[in-house]
Motif scaffolding. Structure first.
Motif, PDB file in Angstrom:
ATOM      1  N   ASP A   6       0.822  -1.200   0.000  1.00  0.00           N
ATOM      2  CA  ASP A   6       0.000   0.000   0.000  1.00  0.00           C
ATOM      3  C   ASP A   6       0.856   1.251   0.000  1.00  0.00           C
ATOM      4  N   ALA A  54       0.075   2.496  -3.609  1.00  0.00           N
ATOM      5  CA  ALA A  54      -0.223   3.865  -3.190  1.00  0.00           C
ATOM      6  C   ALA A  54       0.990   4.761  -3.010  1.00  0.00           C
ATOM      7  N   PRO A  56       3.395   7.501  -3.779  1.00  0.00           N
ATOM      8  CA  PRO A  56       3.375   8.598  -4.744  1.00  0.00           C
ATOM      9  C   PRO A  56       4.723   8.753  -5.445  1.00  0.00           C
ATOM     10  N   ASN A  63       6.455  13.052   2.624  1.00  0.00           N
ATOM     11  CA  ASN A  63       6.029  11.649   2.546  1.00  0.00           C
ATOM     12  C   ASN A  63       6.895  10.773   3.444  1.00  0.00           C
ATOM     13  N   ARG A 171      -5.462  -0.444  -8.504  1.00  0.00           N
ATOM     14  CA  ARG A 171      -5.025   0.873  -8.957  1.00  0.00           C
ATOM     15  C   ARG A 171      -3.657   1.153  -8.361  1.00  0.00           C
ATOM     16  N   SER A 172      -2.731   1.591  -9.191  1.00  0.00           N
ATOM     17  CA  SER A 172      -1.392   1.973  -8.750  1.00  0.00           C
ATOM     18  C   SER A 172      -1.189   3.454  -9.022  1.00  0.00           C
ATOM     19  N   VAL A 173      -0.975   4.225  -7.954  1.00  0.00           N
ATOM     20  CA  VAL A 173      -0.736   5.658  -8.094  1.00  0.00           C
ATOM     21  C   VAL A 173       0.521   5.888  -8.924  1.00  0.00           C
ATOM     22  N   GLY A 174       1.584   5.149  -8.609  1.00  0.00           N
ATOM     23  CA  GLY A 174       2.849   5.332  -9.308  1.00  0.00           C
ATOM     24  C   GLY A 174       2.804   4.952 -10.771  1.00  0.00           C
ATOM     25  N   GLY A 176       0.062   5.141 -12.528  1.00  0.00           N
ATOM     26  CA  GLY A 176      -0.893   6.042 -13.175  1.00  0.00           C
ATOM     27  C   GLY A 176      -2.174   5.377 -13.651  1.00  0.00           C
ATOM     28  N   SER A 178      -4.795   1.412 -13.444  1.00  0.00           N
ATOM     29  CA  SER A 178      -4.979   0.037 -12.993  1.00  0.00           C
ATOM     30  C   SER A 178      -3.931  -0.879 -13.608  1.00  0.00           C
TER      31      SER A 178
END
Length: 201
Positions: A6, A54, A56, A63, A171-174, A176, A178
């Motif tokens: 996460d 998650a 960033p 962070n 979903r992966s923030v890094g 960008g 799914s």
């Protein structure tokens, strides 16, 4: 080499149990405020972030401070550790296990800084993490996952006793958006058998 996690490892904690045993080349212990520079340097990597859910990118000083502060929060069936080189004490990554609120399932996650990939450090860290999770908690099963494009993480999970369960999308923030992942499980009974087999050799 990066297991799906996460990212910021929100609400994980260093459990009030003893620290995991040291492995051959790494040890797991509590993240410290003086780790923030190494943490930000290693985590601020697009390749690392793209393999986590998650985390960033960019990964900022704030962070890093947030992650270290949250490591001190106590929560049942959860722990957050710095992965350190035994030879230098330097932080090279993060490992954790944490119960997911929605389903109560305990997930393992980890990442290493890219300069430390391919040396077996992640496998050592995950072995210690799994031992800690089962030895000091009433956890019956651990889950781990990795992106389907991350064979190094797949090998770490398999070497740690995890067995393939299925595939899913997260979903992966890094990354960008799914991404497809493989999910793995390790039951307490299997862990006990593996530990016993290892002692008998």
């Amino acid at each position: 080499m990066v297991v799906e996690s996460d990212g910021l490892l929100d609400e994980s904690s260093l459990a009030a149990a003893p620290l995991p045993q040291e492995a051959v080349h790494v040890r797991l212990d509590k993240p410290r405020k003086d780790d923030v520079a190494d943490l930000v340097f290693l985590a601020n990597n697009k390749t690392v972030a793209a393999n986590l859910a998650a985390m960033p990118h960019p990964f900022t000083l704030d962070n890093g401070r947030t992650l270290i502060a949250r490591a001190g929060q106590v929560r049942k069936n959860s722990a957050l550790f710095a992965i350190r080189l035994k030879s230098t004490g330097r932080l090279i990554g993060v490992a954790k296990y944490a119960a997911v609120e929605e389903d109560g399932v305990v997930h393992v996650g980890y990442w290493l800084g890219e300069p430390f990939w391919g040396r077996g450090y992640a496998t050592e860290a995950v072995h210690s993490l799994v031992d800690h999770a089962f030895a000091y908690n009433d956890i019956e099963e651990l889950q781990g996952s990795c992106r389907v494009t991350n064979p190094a993480s797949r090998r770490v999970l398999v070497k740690s006793g995890f067995q393939y369960r299925d595939q899913a999308m997260i979903r992966s923030v890094g990354a960008g958006g799914s991404v497809p992942i493989e999910r793995y499980t390790l039951e307490r009974a299997v862990w006990k058998s593996l530990k016993g087999w290892g002692q008998g050799r």
